[in-house]
Write a protein that holds these residues in place. Structure first.
Motif: not given
Length: 132
Positions: A50-55
């Motif tokens: 799962n994505i845990v951080w995104a710009s």
């Protein structure tokens, strides 16, 4: 314990290299552009992530594609082990809103190659992800 010591001595005496353990795909990984971090984990007998951080750029691109909550999105799903350091499953591409057949290959302890294909594997792309 004694059997292990004997096996190690026999391997050293015969010049046969000891088998190297396969690096784990579990952890936090960054895509090549540095726009997302994905945490991979065991999901039962499978691997997922799962994505845990995104710009801000990744968040904006996802919103433009109709994905309002990018953080938490399951990017990697249903990966089954297919060999030492290899898995096959589905990768979700948020800005296209689609899932594609995919493989993950552990290149070394700090590098994964994630490949995705369309048209039955006729067109494929890959990315090298780094451990964070």
């Amino acid at each position: 314990m004694k059997a292990l010591a004997i096996a190690l001595l026999l391997g050293a005496a015969t010049g046969i290299p000891a088998a190297q353990p396969v690096a784990s795909p579990l952890g936090v990984w960054q895509n090549p552009k540095g726009t997302i971090l994905v945490r991979t984990r065991n999901c039962g007998a499978m691997l997922c992530g799962n994505i845990v951080w995104a710009s801000p750029t990744a968040l904006s691109d996802a919103r433009d594609a109709g994905v309002n909550a990018l953080i938490g999105t399951e990017l990697l799903s249903d990966y089954r082990a297919t060999g030492a350091g290899r898995w096959t499953g589905q990768v979700y591409v948020p800005d296209q809103g689609r899932r594609f057949y995919s493989t993950i290959e552990v290149r070394n302890p700090n590098s994964l190659r994630i490949s995705g294909c369309i048209l039955g594997g006729l067109i494929c792309k890959h990315q090298e992800w780094t451990r964070r």
